[in-house]
Design an enzyme around this catalytic site. Structure first.
Site, PDB file in Angstrom:
ATOM      1  CG  HIS A  83     -33.914 -29.182 -11.979  1.00  0.00           C
ATOM      2  ND1 HIS A  83     -34.305 -29.020 -10.676  1.00  0.00           N
ATOM      3  CD2 HIS A  83     -33.368 -27.994 -12.355  1.00  0.00           C
ATOM      4  CE1 HIS A  83     -34.004 -27.789 -10.276  1.00  0.00           C
ATOM      5  NE2 HIS A  83     -33.433 -27.149 -11.280  1.00  0.00           N
ATOM      6  CG  ASP A 162     -26.830 -26.933  -3.190  1.00  0.00           C
ATOM      7  OD1 ASP A 162     -26.235 -26.080  -3.872  1.00  0.00           O
ATOM      8  OD2 ASP A 162     -28.067 -27.058  -3.193  1.00  0.00           O
ATOM      9  NE  ARG A 169     -25.039 -19.722  -5.920  1.00  0.00           N
ATOM     10  CZ  ARG A 169     -25.941 -20.517  -6.497  1.00  0.00           C
ATOM     11  NH1 ARG A 169     -26.293 -21.648  -5.936  1.00  0.00           N
ATOM     12  NH2 ARG A 169     -26.483 -20.160  -7.647  1.00  0.00           N
ATOM     13  CB  SER A 184     -26.614 -25.228  -6.800  1.00  0.00           C
ATOM     14  OG  SER A 184     -27.749 -25.255  -5.961  1.00  0.00           O
ATOM     15  CE  LYS A 188     -31.002 -28.665  -4.903  1.00  0.00           C
ATOM     16  NZ  LYS A 188     -30.033 -27.567  -5.116  1.00  0.00           N
TER      17      LYS A 188
END
Length: 424
Positions: A83, A162, A169, A184, A188
């Site tokens: 990620h 989320d 947000r 967050s 996931k």
């Protein structure tokens, strides 16, 4: 039974939320019992007063529990994901996923779309004719078995809490909260079911995190969350003051990724791709694998062709090219001392490569081609950038964005692309 107001007050006053309070508020928000304005107040209280490791772990677990957690145990291979927190020219997923898959490791890459100055992996891949981002869970798992790498959109059932909180947000000034960012991202990734995860946390003008110390805190928090939930994690802090590679834009970045897969490409893109691949392969139990060799000998390209074809993409089709182009030229002789990544990303967005709202369309061919990057010598009048667009009226806004974004001087310090490693 809890009250949303009591939970808000507890965090507003600097208190510590209990596990039961967190479980309740996330579940109630997902079901619509807690209103958006109440969750907005709680998010602001968390931004201002923070949260400890136990609260963040509980918050993450509650968001995972709001949906399903995929079971990848039937894939028959170790699974490891990557990620990135996002940046300008960050096309690393494209060469990285097939490169790691070439070693018999399954890469489950749930990716997103671009918003503002940062590009989205799905937008890039959708510039390939026929390629599709939306897969069922069964298709997702099947593609992990063969060809071994899949890049697709996250399903609606993964961490739905989320999805609601992320949108909230964005419009309430609470995006910057490290506890909320970390939970967050990790909710996931953990729900995705991967065995291990490598995090690429960007630092600099083109990154979400501008400050290295804040980026380190985020990386450390995410690594701890992964470990707490049984997902082995490491993180690299990487520079995003300067755009990554030579392109920012969808089809432009696919073309550059193909150059890397063919054994060439920009040195910084190759360096980061290989470094992240080594981290992923080590977590998958293959610490002696040589990813650089797989780029050089064609194995990674073979895995790319299989990955793209498996999702309907025509690997031999020509990529879209924007019909209009214009060059930005150097005003003096010297060395490119600075190129502001944020400005380049915004210019690409204004040319049509990005979107202001998630519903906006993007242009596959639009973007910025970097002809001279930091550390390279340039002569007055020589092209620095080439702008690509479908609409000539966008050139003016892109050029305005780039005013003052590039400094030309006598010399520059060597770029440190990989700034730190965390975890492991």
């Amino acid at each position: 039974m809890f009250s949303a107001v009591d939970v808000i007050r507890a965090k507003r006053d600097g208190g510590e939320l209990t596990t039961a309070q967190i479980d309740w508020v996330i579940d109630a928000y997902t079901k619509g019992v807690v209103a958006d304005e109440q969750m907005s107040a709680l998010a602001m209280a968390i931004l201002l007063n923070g949260a400890n490791d136990r609260e963040i772990a509980d918050w993450t677990a509650a968001m995972i529990a709001s949906g399903e957690r995929l079971d990848l145990s039937g894939v028959g291979k170790p699974t490891v994901d990557k990620h990135s927190t996002g940046g300008v020219g960050d096309k690393i997923t494209l060469p990285l996923a097939p490169l790691v898959a070439a070693f018999g490791v399954a890469v489950p890459q749930l990716s997103g779309r671009g918003l503002g100055h940062t590009g989205g992996t799905l937008d890039k891949l959708e510039s390939i004719p026929g390629w599709r981002a939306n897969l069922s869970n069964a298709e997702f798992i099947a593609r992990l078995s063969d060809p071994g790498a899949v890049v697709c959109a996250a399903g609606d059932d993964l961490a739905p809490a989320d999805r609601r909180l992320y949108a909230l947000r964005d419009v309430t000034g609470t995006v910057e909260s490290i506890p909320l960012i970390a939970s967050s991202i990790m909710s996931k990734k953990i729900a995705e079911g991967t065995d291990a995860l490598v995090l690429d946390v960007k630092v600099g003008s083109g990154a979400f995190m501008k400050d290295a110390e804040q980026a380190r805190r985020l990386a450390e928090t995410m690594v701890r969350l992964g470990d707490a939930h049984g997902v082995r994690c490491t993180a690299l802090l990487t520079d995003m003051d300067t755009p990554l590679g030579r392109t920012a834009g969808n089809a432009l970045e696919v073309t550059e990724s193909l150059e890397v897969l063919a054994g060439g490409g920009p040195a910084d893109v190759v360096e980061l791709t290989v470094a992240l691949a080594r981290e992923m392969l080590a977590l998958a139990g293959k610490p002696d694998a040589d990813p650089a060799a797989a780029l050089a000998d064609g194995r990674a390209m073979d895995a790319w062709r299989a990955m793209i074809s498996a999702q309907g993409g025509d690997v031999d089709a020509k990529l879209p090219v924007a019909p209009e182009s214009e060059e930005v030229r150097a005003e003096s002789d010297g060395v490119v001392a600075r190129m502001d990544a944020y400005a380049v990303g915004v210019a690409a967005w204004r040319l049509g490569a990005g979107r202001a709202r998630k519903s906006d369309p993007v242009s596959a061919g639009a973007g910025v081609e970097i002809l001279k990057t930091v550390g390279e010598t340039v002569s007055a009048g020589e092209p620095l950038l080439r702008l690509h667009t479908e609409d000539v009226s966008t050139f003016a806004a892109a050029r305005t964005t780039l005013d003052g974004a590039i400094d030309i001087g006598g010399s520059t310090a060597k770029r440190q692309l990989i700034m730190a490693r965390i975890g492991g």
